[in-house]
Design a protein around this motif. Structure first.
Motif, mmCIF file in Angstrom:
data_model
loop_
_atom_site.group_PDB
_atom_site.id
_atom_site.type_symbol
_atom_site.label_atom_id
_atom_site.label_comp_id
_atom_site.label_asym_id
_atom_site.label_seq_id
_atom_site.Cartn_x
_atom_site.Cartn_y
_atom_site.Cartn_z
ATOM 1 N N ALA A 608 -1.221 39.276 55.816
ATOM 2 C CA ALA A 608 -0.005 38.266 55.127
ATOM 3 C C ALA A 608 -0.188 38.254 53.782
ATOM 4 N N VAL A 609 1.067 37.876 53.145
ATOM 5 C CA VAL A 609 0.990 37.595 51.537
ATOM 6 C C VAL A 609 1.779 36.094 51.495
ATOM 7 N N PHE A 616 11.292 32.906 48.232
ATOM 8 C CA PHE A 616 11.066 34.638 48.437
ATOM 9 C C PHE A 616 12.275 35.041 48.043
ATOM 10 N N PRO A 617 12.530 36.185 47.275
ATOM 11 C CA PRO A 617 11.555 36.988 46.833
ATOM 12 C C PRO A 617 10.647 36.602 45.874
ATOM 13 N N SER A 618 9.434 36.833 45.554
ATOM 14 C CA SER A 618 8.501 35.997 44.660
ATOM 15 C C SER A 618 7.761 37.000 43.935
ATOM 16 N N ASP A 619 7.086 36.688 42.820
ATOM 17 C CA ASP A 619 6.228 37.441 41.901
ATOM 18 C C ASP A 619 4.879 36.826 41.796
ATOM 19 N N ARG A 620 4.611 35.748 42.729
ATOM 20 C CA ARG A 620 3.641 34.579 42.616
ATOM 21 C C ARG A 620 3.311 33.969 43.763
ATOM 22 N N GLN A 621 2.198 33.434 43.812
ATOM 23 C CA GLN A 621 1.582 32.583 44.848
ATOM 24 C C GLN A 621 1.148 31.328 44.318
ATOM 25 N N ARG A 622 1.235 30.057 45.079
ATOM 26 C CA ARG A 622 0.627 28.873 44.658
ATOM 27 C C ARG A 622 0.196 27.991 45.937
ATOM 28 N N ILE A 776 -5.491 27.748 43.422
ATOM 29 C CA ILE A 776 -5.160 29.098 42.858
ATOM 30 C C ILE A 776 -3.577 29.043 42.649
ATOM 31 N N TYR A 777 -3.258 29.414 41.510
ATOM 32 C CA TYR A 777 -1.818 29.893 41.246
ATOM 33 C C TYR A 777 -1.986 31.208 40.427
ATOM 34 N N ARG A 778 -1.419 32.286 41.060
ATOM 35 C CA ARG A 778 -1.732 33.476 40.405
ATOM 36 C C ARG A 778 -0.536 34.275 40.411
ATOM 37 N N SER A 779 -0.322 35.200 39.639
ATOM 38 C CA SER A 779 0.635 36.432 39.622
ATOM 39 C C SER A 779 0.336 37.465 40.838
ATOM 40 N N LEU A 780 1.524 37.909 41.537
ATOM 41 C CA LEU A 780 1.158 39.073 42.346
ATOM 42 C C LEU A 780 1.476 40.476 41.708
ATOM 43 N N GLY A 781 1.898 40.635 40.390
ATOM 44 C CA GLY A 781 1.763 41.663 39.653
ATOM 45 C C GLY A 781 3.194 42.254 39.493
ATOM 46 N N ASP A 789 6.135 44.139 51.954
ATOM 47 C CA ASP A 789 5.753 44.631 50.875
ATOM 48 C C ASP A 789 4.392 43.799 50.538
ATOM 49 N N ARG A 790 3.630 44.655 50.013
ATOM 50 C CA ARG A 790 2.045 44.181 49.532
ATOM 51 C C ARG A 790 1.950 44.515 47.947
ATOM 52 N N PRO A 791 1.170 43.866 47.352
ATOM 53 C CA PRO A 791 0.623 44.064 46.112
ATOM 54 C C PRO A 791 -0.166 45.441 46.068
ATOM 55 N N ASP A 792 0.061 46.137 45.224
ATOM 56 C CA ASP A 792 -0.574 47.483 44.942
ATOM 57 C C ASP A 792 -1.492 47.574 43.804
ATOM 58 N N ASN A 793 -1.955 46.415 43.359
ATOM 59 C CA ASN A 793 -2.831 46.298 42.151
ATOM 60 C C ASN A 793 -4.173 45.850 42.554
#
Length: 820
Positions: A608-609, A616-622, A776-781, A789-793
């Motif tokens: 899960a993401v 959504f779509p989103s570049d971050r998660q909070r 945790i409030y972070r960028s997904l990159g 879709d999943r982060p690739d970083n």
């Protein structure tokens, strides 16, 4: 040109009453072209009095901070703490007084204090201070037999103060020779003032005569076929005052008289008596605590628990929440301020007769920013013969209760910007109600208030005013006289349209003492204060994870946090468009701290993401908790010109993968106004390939030019991994503020950071609160455009543990308002 100072006062008052500048103009008081108040008088010279003398030290004086000399801790869940607290008060009471008359404060540490009897302050210069009025602060838990939680009174029985009284044998009095003394005046003429001195405390005594009782039509009260006595002929209406000046036989008083004195109805027998030996308790206070009573859904005659009784001079109470007490707050004496006292009555009172939750039976009383919530009650009711100034300023009353001068000629009340959306304000004749309460109120004012209704009646020869207020006028007959006429309606001036000045009390105070007096009570232009010492800070509230939350979901955690002034409302579970079935916050036992802690989890793995609350779509998660920002929890947030200290703990697991952009674990963020970027963040960061993992402290100013960027960089994340870190931050919330931070590794005591930064822009234009956020409030990159879709970083599921939140404040802003 319109006086700009009135515009400033508009900004300082509650937003519900200041959506726009007042449009109306009162006939009775209005600012002239220079901004100075102009007063209309009756044909005989009566006017609305100067109410600004109400409050501690006679108004316009800051409530003192008295250092603690002893600290008390709770004894146990069911153990009676009354004697324990009383012993500490008695020990401080035995200390010598300082130059200001104070002996010291007893500080109640956070916790619950079961008390089965009354706690008493009986000696001058003693303060009882809690560690906060919310459930995580200092809570007096009332049990046992019938009693008042806290009594401030030296127990001296003395005939003194505003009252209905009698003459004593052989007492010396001086006759007043004026044919008529108008209400609101400060001067009177005596037969002989040669024995008087400036500074003398005196009583002005108005005799109750049969002709005056008949003039007011109080001579024909009947109930159940029996005659009722309003005020017995021959008694005295007594007003306490101090002499400010003497010119031959003309005496000027420090405080205006709230009533008129007509020789036609006193038979020329109004007198003055010196009363210098008034032995009241002085310089005592109760503050920063919570009083909890069991629910009392009974008639007030069967009540067991009352909150607070103060009878003294130059005393105060502030920041107290009284939960379910009845006839909660009683006041006697003079020059007393109550500030931010909140009474909550969820249990419905039973019966036709009602309890009075505020009973200000004294003189020069200021009730500021207080509230009552309850039904079938008197929000405010006065006893017999009280004489103002008695002021309720910016108070909220919720429920179907009412306000009134309850009985037998109380004079000189002001309700200034008070709100009663479901209740009413009554200046009325109660007729044969009670035991012949009759005319309860004269020379009273409702100024720019909001109420459902007003019963505004006018006793013969007097005035009652409702000015610039909203709500329905409800004319009535005299009770128990329904065949009689509707009683004459009092003065409604600019009804439905607020008038300038927005606050009568504040402008009267400013005219008398200057703008510094407004600042002293929390309404003026804020002045910069010296940096506080550690002992200046007062505990405002905190939170520790409860073992009862183990295994519970986010809803239970949210409700637990809400009760303590925080909330958990920014996380993926709140949206069906997000990872709502996942676990993002839980309570677990930590073997190192040997206590329960919060564990936050962000998902970015194969299963899960998480996103940003379903966006959504989103570049971050909070996934964050935060302090509440409603009026009841201002003390957990940063407000303009306050100093605040936060203490909390966090633990980052080994292998934690930051992002190259941002990964905040703590934010200081404005609630309103310019609230885009946070002011301060504690963040983790890495390079694109995951190397150079570090901890940063970042500042973002109100404007681009006022930001300082990265304050602290290159703290190796490896020094933090799998370690509990104690965080202490200190902030001064101004545009030229201070920010200090200390990070200490608990396992070995190593200080990882300890720095102080001056002239830091720690405010947002238009803000009222700077809230505290953790998680945790972070960028997904990059933006995730598809549910698969999943982060690739290199991002993966991460956790953060949090514990032991504590908030302290110094130089607290008592009236937070939008600034800039």
């Amino acid at each position: 040109m319109k006086n700009i100072y009135y515009l400033l006062l508009c900004l300082l008052l509650p937003s519900s009453l200041t959506a726009q500048e007042p449009e109306g103009k009162s006939q009775w008081i209005y600012p002239d072209s220079n901004g100075k108040l102009v007063y209309k008088t009756t044909q005989r010279g009566d006017r609305i009095m100067d109410f600004s003398h109400a409050g501690y030290k006679g108004g316009g004086v800051t409530l003192p901070y008295v250092p603690a000399k002893l600290t008390v801790h709770p004894l146990g869940e069911d153990e009676d703490c009354t004697d324990y607290i009383q012993q500490a008060i008695d020990m401080v009471s035995a200390l010598p007084q300082d130059a200001d008359g104070f002996r010291g404060a007893v500080l109640l540490a956070p916790g619950r204090y079961v008390c089965e009897r009354t706690i008493q302050i009986k000696t001058d210069g003693v303060v009882l201070r809690g560690s906060g009025s919310d459930p995580s602060g200092s809570v007096i838990v009332m049990r046992g037999g019938k009693h008042t939680a806290i009594v401030v009174n030296n127990g001296t029985r003395q005939r003194a103060g505003n009252r209905i009284g009698d003459a004593s044998d052989n007492e010396k009095t001086i006759r007043v020779t004026d044919k008529y003394i108008p209400a609101g005046s400060r001067q009177l003429t005596l037969e002989d003032a040669s024995t008087l001195s400036v500074g003398d405390n005196v009583e002005i005594r108005k005799p109750v005569t049969g002709k005056w009782v008949k003039y007011l039509k109080m001579n024909d009260l009947v109930r159940d076929g029996k005659p009722q006595t309003w005020i017995k002929e021959g008694r005295l209406l007594i007003a306490e005052r101090t002499i400010a000046a003497i010119d031959r036989n003309t005496v000027t008083l420090t405080v205006p008289l709230a009533d008129a004195y007509d020789a036609r109805y006193t038979d020329g027998n109004t007198t003055l008596r010196v009363a210098n030996n008034v032995q009241r308790l002085r310089q005592c206070g109760v503050e920063n605590l919570r009083i909890e009573s069991p629910a009392q859904a009974v008639n007030h005659t069967q009540a067991l628990y009352y909150a607070l009784r103060i009878n003294g001079e130059d005393c105060w109470a502030r920041d107290i929440n009284a939960m379910e007490t009845m006839e909660s707050i009683g006041i006697g004496g003079r020059r007393i301020t109550l500030q931010q006292i909140n009474v909550v009555r969820r249990a419905l009172h039973q019966g036709a007769s009602k309890p009075a939750e505020f009973a200000p039976n004294g003189g020069q009383i200021l009730v500021d920013r207080c509230s009552v919530a309850g039904d079938n009650i008197w929000f405010v009711a006065l006893g017999a013969g009280q004489t103002g100034p008695i002021v309720f300023l910016n108070c909220d009353f919720r429920g179907n209760g009412r306000i009134e001068g309850h009985q037998r000629w109380s004079t000189g009340m002001l309700f200034d910007n008070c709100r009663l959306p479901e209740g009413g304000i009554d200046f009325k004749n109660r007729g044969s109600m009670g035991s012949g309460h009759g005319w309860g109120t004269a020379w009273a004012v409702a100024w720019n208030c909001e109420a459902k209704s007003y019963v505004n009646q006018i006793p013969p020869g007097t005035c009652n005013w409702v000015i610039g207020s909203r709500g329905e006028s409800t004319p009535l007959r005299r009770p128990f006289n329904q065949s009689g006429p509707t009683l004459p309606v009092g003065i409604f001036d600019s009804h439905g349209t607020p008038v300038a000045p927005r606050s009568l009390y504040l402008v009267q105070l400013s005219e008398r003492l200057g703008e510094a007096a407004l600042d002293a009570i929390g309404y003026g232009p804020t002045l910069q204060q010296p940096a506080p010492a550690s002992f200046d800070y007062a505990f405002q509230g905190g939170m520790r994870a409860s073992a009862q939350l183990a295994g519970k979901d986010f809803r239970a955690i949210h409700e637990y946090m809400r009760a303590l002034g925080w909330d958990y409302s920014e996380h993926p579970n709140i949206s069906g468009n997000d990872h709502h079935e996942g676990v993002h916050c839980e309570v677990v036992f930590d073997p190192v701290l040997q206590q329960n802690v919060f564990r936050f989890t962000n998902h970015a793995g194969a299963d899960a993401v998480d996103y940003d609350r379903g966006r959504f779509p989103s570049d971050r998660q909070r996934n964050e908790m935060k302090s509440q920002t409603n009026r009841n929890w201002h003390h957990l947030n940063g407000n303009w010109n306050e100093w605040q200290r936060l203490e909390w703990k966090f633990r980052i697991p080994k292998g934690f993968r930051p992002t190259p952009k941002f990964c905040h674990i703590h934010q200081l963020k404005a609630q309103e106004g310019n609230n885009g970027a946070p002011l301060i963040t504690i963040s983790t960061r890495s390079d694109e390939d995951g190397s150079n993992r570090r901890v940063q402290v970042i500042h973002t100013g109100d404007t681009r030019t006022s930001g300082k960027g990265i304050l602290i960089d290159n703290l190796p994340l490896s020094d933090f991994e799998d370690e509990w870190i104690q965080v202490v931050t200190e902030m001064h919330y101004t545009h030229h503020g201070t920010f200090r931070i200390k990070l200490t590794r608990i396992s070995d005591g190593k200080v990882l950071a300890d720095q102080s930064f001056e002239d830091v822009d720690l405010w947002r234009k238009g803000a009222t609160n700077i809230r505290n956020k953790f998680g945790i409030y972070r960028s997904l990159g990059r933006r995730m455009n598809d549910k698969s879709d999943r982060p690739d970083n290199g991002l993966k599921d991460e956790t953060l543990q949090l514990a032991d939140f504590k908030v302290y404040e110094a130089q607290t802003n008592p009236n937070p308002q939008p600034h800039d």
